[in-house]
Scaffold this motif. Structure first.
Motif, PDB file in Angstrom:
ATOM      1  N   PHE A 159     -41.291   0.783  47.393  1.00 12.53           N
ATOM      2  CA  PHE A 159     -42.548   1.056  48.303  1.00 12.53           C
ATOM      3  C   PHE A 159     -41.940   1.602  49.663  1.00 12.53           C
ATOM      4  CE2 PHE A 159     -45.322  -1.603  51.454  1.00 12.53           C
ATOM      5  CZ  PHE A 159     -46.091  -0.305  51.830  1.00 12.53           C
ATOM      6  N   ILE A 160     -41.306   0.541  50.327  1.00 11.60           N
ATOM      7  CA  ILE A 160     -40.907   1.009  51.750  1.00 11.60           C
ATOM      8  C   ILE A 160     -39.780   1.919  51.767  1.00 11.60           C
ATOM      9  CG2 ILE A 160     -39.881   0.208  53.956  1.00 11.60           C
ATOM     10  CD1 ILE A 160     -41.258  -2.653  53.134  1.00 11.60           C
ATOM     11  N   ASP A 213     -30.838   2.361  42.902  1.00  9.57           N
ATOM     12  CA  ASP A 213     -32.105   1.658  42.588  1.00  9.57           C
ATOM     13  C   ASP A 213     -32.216   1.335  41.144  1.00  9.57           C
ATOM     14  OD1 ASP A 213     -35.080   0.693  42.190  1.00  9.57           O
ATOM     15  OD2 ASP A 213     -35.040   1.049  44.147  1.00  9.57           O
ATOM     16  N   ASN A 252     -36.478  -1.682  39.160  1.00 14.17           N
ATOM     17  CA  ASN A 252     -37.206  -3.091  38.563  1.00 14.17           C
ATOM     18  C   ASN A 252     -38.690  -2.853  39.201  1.00 14.17           C
ATOM     19  OD1 ASN A 252     -37.220  -5.384  37.755  1.00 14.17           O
ATOM     20  ND2 ASN A 252     -37.079  -6.418  39.698  1.00 14.17           N
ATOM     21  N   SER A 253     -38.759  -2.450  40.057  1.00 11.26           N
ATOM     22  CA  SER A 253     -40.305  -2.514  40.624  1.00 11.26           C
ATOM     23  C   SER A 253     -40.757  -1.192  41.403  1.00 11.26           C
ATOM     24  CB  SER A 253     -40.540  -3.636  41.524  1.00 11.26           C
ATOM     25  OG  SER A 253     -39.595  -3.559  42.627  1.00 11.26           O
ATOM     26  N   SER A 254     -40.026  -0.131  40.499  1.00 12.06           N
ATOM     27  CA  SER A 254     -40.832   1.082  41.309  1.00 12.06           C
ATOM     28  C   SER A 254     -40.602   2.137  40.124  1.00 12.06           C
ATOM     29  CB  SER A 254     -39.692   1.489  42.712  1.00 12.06           C
ATOM     30  OG  SER A 254     -38.359   1.472  42.090  1.00 12.06           O
ATOM     31  N   ILE A 286     -27.748  -3.315  42.065  1.00 13.42           N
ATOM     32  CA  ILE A 286     -26.907  -3.359  42.957  1.00 13.42           C
ATOM     33  C   ILE A 286     -25.683  -4.434  42.437  1.00 13.42           C
ATOM     34  CG2 ILE A 286     -28.242  -2.664  44.991  1.00 13.42           C
ATOM     35  CD1 ILE A 286     -28.669  -5.756  45.710  1.00 13.42           C
ATOM     36  N   MET A 295     -32.131  -2.486  50.990  1.00 15.01           N
ATOM     37  CA  MET A 295     -33.725  -2.653  50.901  1.00 15.01           C
ATOM     38  C   MET A 295     -33.830  -3.389  49.851  1.00 15.01           C
ATOM     39  SD  MET A 295     -35.651   0.502  52.783  1.00 15.01           S
ATOM     40  CE  MET A 295     -36.508  -0.632  53.620  1.00 15.01           C
ATOM     41  N   GLN A 355     -30.284 -12.261  43.061  1.00 13.65           N
ATOM     42  CA  GLN A 355     -30.658 -10.914  43.657  1.00 13.65           C
ATOM     43  C   GLN A 355     -30.267 -10.589  45.114  1.00 13.65           C
ATOM     44  OE1 GLN A 355     -31.543  -8.437  41.522  1.00 13.65           O
ATOM     45  NE2 GLN A 355     -30.843  -9.815  39.843  1.00 13.65           N
ATOM     46  N   TYR A 409     -37.684 -17.385  48.809  1.00 16.33           N
ATOM     47  CA  TYR A 409     -37.675 -15.854  48.974  1.00 16.33           C
ATOM     48  C   TYR A 409     -37.269 -15.870  50.564  1.00 16.33           C
ATOM     49  CZ  TYR A 409     -39.025 -11.209  50.774  1.00 16.33           C
ATOM     50  OH  TYR A 409     -39.089  -9.888  51.339  1.00 16.33           O
ATOM     51  N   LYS A 455     -33.487 -14.332  52.035  1.00 12.66           N
ATOM     52  CA  LYS A 455     -33.607 -13.525  53.286  1.00 12.66           C
ATOM     53  C   LYS A 455     -32.649 -14.296  54.487  1.00 12.66           C
ATOM     54  CE  LYS A 455     -35.310  -9.881  51.635  1.00 12.66           C
ATOM     55  NZ  LYS A 455     -34.785  -8.402  51.523  1.00 12.66           N
ATOM     56  N   VAL A 461     -46.076  -5.489  55.362  1.00  8.51           N
ATOM     57  CA  VAL A 461     -46.053  -4.244  55.568  1.00  8.51           C
ATOM     58  C   VAL A 461     -47.121  -3.499  54.360  1.00  8.51           C
ATOM     59  CG1 VAL A 461     -44.671  -2.012  55.300  1.00  8.51           C
ATOM     60  CG2 VAL A 461     -43.389  -4.264  55.605  1.00  8.51           C
ATOM     61  N   GLU A 474     -44.965  -8.948  49.581  1.00  9.02           N
ATOM     62  CA  GLU A 474     -45.404 -10.002  50.609  1.00  9.02           C
ATOM     63  C   GLU A 474     -46.604  -9.108  51.076  1.00  9.02           C
ATOM     64  OE1 GLU A 474     -42.740 -11.311  53.711  1.00  9.02           O
ATOM     65  OE2 GLU A 474     -41.429 -10.059  52.647  1.00  9.02           O
TER      66      GLU A 474
HETATM   67  N1  LIG Z   1     -43.386  -5.314  51.518  1.00 11.67           N
HETATM   68  C1  LIG Z   1     -43.501  -6.062  52.642  1.00 11.67           C
HETATM   69  O1  LIG Z   1     -44.495  -6.359  53.321  1.00 11.67           O
HETATM   70  C2  LIG Z   1     -42.136  -6.418  53.093  1.00 11.67           C
HETATM   71  C3  LIG Z   1     -42.185  -7.621  54.089  1.00 11.67           C
HETATM   72  C4  LIG Z   1     -40.920  -8.152  54.419  1.00 11.67           C
HETATM   73  C5  LIG Z   1     -39.690  -7.569  53.935  1.00 11.67           C
HETATM   74  N2  LIG Z   1     -39.704  -6.855  53.077  1.00 11.67           N
HETATM   75  C6  LIG Z   1     -38.462  -6.212  52.460  1.00 11.67           C
HETATM   76  O2  LIG Z   1     -38.326  -4.855  52.466  1.00 11.67           O
HETATM   77  C7  LIG Z   1     -37.690  -4.355  51.477  1.00 11.67           C
HETATM   78  C8  LIG Z   1     -38.472  -3.423  50.322  1.00 11.67           C
HETATM   79  O3  LIG Z   1     -39.452  -4.113  49.929  1.00 11.67           O
HETATM   80  P1  LIG Z   1     -40.693  -3.476  49.304  1.00 11.67           P
HETATM   81  O4  LIG Z   1     -41.891  -4.117  49.567  1.00 11.67           O
HETATM   82  O5  LIG Z   1     -40.329  -1.816  49.402  1.00 11.67           O
HETATM   83  O6  LIG Z   1     -40.515  -3.773  47.736  1.00 11.67           O
HETATM   84  P2  LIG Z   1     -40.223  -3.004  46.262  1.00 11.67           P
HETATM   85  O7  LIG Z   1     -40.294  -3.760  45.282  1.00 11.67           O
HETATM   86  O8  LIG Z   1     -41.337  -1.828  46.323  1.00 11.67           O
HETATM   87  O9  LIG Z   1     -38.916  -2.141  46.855  1.00 11.67           O
HETATM   88  C9  LIG Z   1     -37.932  -2.746  46.263  1.00 11.67           C
HETATM   89  C10 LIG Z   1     -36.760  -1.920  45.378  1.00 11.67           C
HETATM   90  O10 LIG Z   1     -35.723  -2.445  45.251  1.00 11.67           O
HETATM   91  C11 LIG Z   1     -35.324  -2.277  43.737  1.00 11.67           C
HETATM   92  N3  LIG Z   1     -34.505  -3.215  43.233  1.00 11.67           N
HETATM   93  C12 LIG Z   1     -34.922  -4.616  43.247  1.00 11.67           C
HETATM   94  N4  LIG Z   1     -33.895  -5.246  42.649  1.00 11.67           N
HETATM   95  C13 LIG Z   1     -32.627  -4.253  42.615  1.00 11.67           C
HETATM   96  C14 LIG Z   1     -31.734  -4.485  42.094  1.00 11.67           C
HETATM   97  N5  LIG Z   1     -30.858  -5.803  41.808  1.00 11.67           N
HETATM   98  N6  LIG Z   1     -30.631  -3.437  42.115  1.00 11.67           N
HETATM   99  C15 LIG Z   1     -31.203  -2.042  42.404  1.00 11.67           C
HETATM  100  N7  LIG Z   1     -32.518  -2.105  43.091  1.00 11.67           N
HETATM  101  C16 LIG Z   1     -33.080  -3.003  42.915  1.00 11.67           C
HETATM  102  C17 LIG Z   1     -36.569  -2.112  43.188  1.00 11.67           C
HETATM  103  O11 LIG Z   1     -36.641  -1.313  41.818  1.00 11.67           O
HETATM  104  C18 LIG Z   1     -37.410  -1.382  44.265  1.00 11.67           C
HETATM  105  O12 LIG Z   1     -37.431   0.131  44.064  1.00 11.67           O
HETATM  106  C19 LIG Z   1     -37.184  -5.833  50.472  1.00 11.67           C
HETATM  107  O13 LIG Z   1     -36.164  -5.996  50.916  1.00 11.67           O
HETATM  108  C20 LIG Z   1     -38.165  -6.724  50.915  1.00 11.67           C
HETATM  109  O14 LIG Z   1     -37.813  -7.961  50.891  1.00 11.67           O
HETATM  110  C21 LIG Z   1     -40.912  -6.143  52.537  1.00 11.67           C
END
Ligand SMILES: NC(=O)c1ccc[n+]([C@@H]2O[C@H](COP(=O)([O-])OP(=O)(O)OC[C@H]3O[C@@H](n4cnc5c(N)ncnc54)[C@H](O)[C@@H]3O)[C@@H](O)[C@H]2O)c1
Length: 306
Positions: free
Chosen positions: A11-12, A31, A34-36, A52, A72, A91, A140, A144, A170, A180
């Motif tokens: 997402f981000i 990537d 896993n969640s995209s 990773i 990320m 992870q 979590y 972090k 976010v 989150e």
């Molecule tokens: N969304 C929020 O509000 C928020 C708030 C604070 C921090 N964050 C941090 O921002 C970052 C991005 O979050 P997001 O909301 O975009 O989440 P998201 O799940 O959409 O993105 C995470 C990405 O990482 C990939 N991924 C997960 N584990 C992996 C691995 N072991 N190897 C390779 N790829 C892997 C997933 O497939 C996904 O594309 C994260 O580190 C999260 O902890 C997010």
């Protein structure tokens, strides 16, 4: 510059990658999906489908030699971290340690790490700065914070500069209901399908919602500024979940009564991040207020017919 973004399909991450490309950077995504989804990956990007934690990641560093790593990729679900702390640590903590080792070996110039306001745990009902005591309420938040500590010690032992960004909640286009800040995407999905959204607790818990494009900009600014610093990346405004739903219902012109459920473990009561340090050192200020950001997000979900 050549920039490797772990989790860049997420997402981000996908918004960060779009902005990096617009800013003229050569961008590589690692990537595991896993969640995209692949369709959310911006075109013109070198996409490597890999975990990773896979040993083959070293070969990518050896071959690509990135200048900057934006880390990320993570296990982002607070509830999963409570159910399975071992998986979360594998992870988020071990994944980060493995990655920063490659950063040293292949002379990466800077690591930019996505952290979270979840490191603070429960706060008073007021705006908090980066020096607020750390006391996470979930594994979590703990994973972090532990990663932050590894990055800082690693940086002082190996002279690799870092910037740590602690995001508030976010939200924006392409967000799934996990993670989150998922409340906005969950509510819009429910509202657009004429279903009742669920509110946990009394709905008076507050959150600091920050728009994803502003978060992407913070990452891009951190490439050249804010070295060896930690920044809150939030709007410095608080909105209760009840208030949020009211605004969203009015944007969508619907009137649905939410379902009430008990509070969940690991959920914090209040969250509001003071962003003065990011404004002063990174030159970052959120350019979207909640109404503008929600409007854009609503139009996105409507166009996708979710
Ligand atoms: N969304 C929020 O509000 C928020 C708030 C604070 C921090 N964050 C941090 O921002 C970052 C991005 O979050 P997001 O909301 O975009 O989440 P998201 O799940 O959409 O993105 C995470 C990405 O990482 C990939 N991924 C997960 N584990 C992996 C691995 N072991 N190897 C390779 N790829 C892997 C997933 O497939 C996904 O594309 C994260 O580190 C999260 O902890 C997010």
């Amino acid at each position: 510059m050549k920039i490797l973004v772990t989790g860049g399909a997420g997402f981000i991450g996908s918004h960060v990658v779009e902005l990096l490309i617009q800013s003229g950077h050569e961008t590589i995504i690692v990537d595991n999906f896993n969640s995209s989804k692949k369709e959310d990956v911006p075109s013109k990007v070198h996409l490597i489908e890999m975990d990773i934690n896979a040993p083959q990641l070293e070969g990518i560093f050896a071959q690509e030699k990135p200048d900057i790593v934006i880390h990320m990729a993570a296990q982002v679900d607070v509830a999963i971290s409570i159910q399975n702390p071992e998986h979360d640590a594998e992870q988020n903590i071990l994944g980060t340690i493995r990655l920063i080792n490659y950063c040293k070996k292949y002379n990466v110039q800077k690591i930019i790490f996505s952290s979270s306001c979840a490191v603070y745990g429960e706060t008073a009902d007021c705006s908090i700065t980066e020096s607020f005591p750390i006391k996470p309420l979930s594994y979590y938040g703990l994973s972090k914070y532990t990663s932050e500590m590894y990055i800082q010690l690693f940086s002082s032992l190996n002279q690799i500069p870092f910037t740590i960004l602690r995001y508030a909640n976010v939200y924006g286009p392409k967000q799934t209901s996990k993670g989150e800040g998922g409340v906005i995407s969950t509510f819009f999905r429910k509202i657009l399908n004429n279903e009742a959204p669920i509110i946990y607790g009394d709905g008076e818990q507050t959150r600091d919602f920050v728009y994803v494009k502003d978060v992407a900009m913070a990452n891009v600014l951190a490439i050249s500024k804010g070295t060896n610093e930690i920044f809150n990346i939030g709007s410095n405004t608080k909105t209760s979940v009840n208030e949020l739903l009211k605004i969203m219902k009015s944007l969508a012109s619907v009137d649905i009564t939410p379902i009430s459920k008990p509070e969940r473990d690991g959920d914090i009561q209040h969250s509001q991040l003071d962003n003065t340090k990011a404004a002063t050192i990174l030159g970052w200020n959120p350019s979207y207020d909640l109404l503008n950001g929600l409007n854009d997000t609503f139009n996105y979900y409507k166009s996708k017919k979710i």
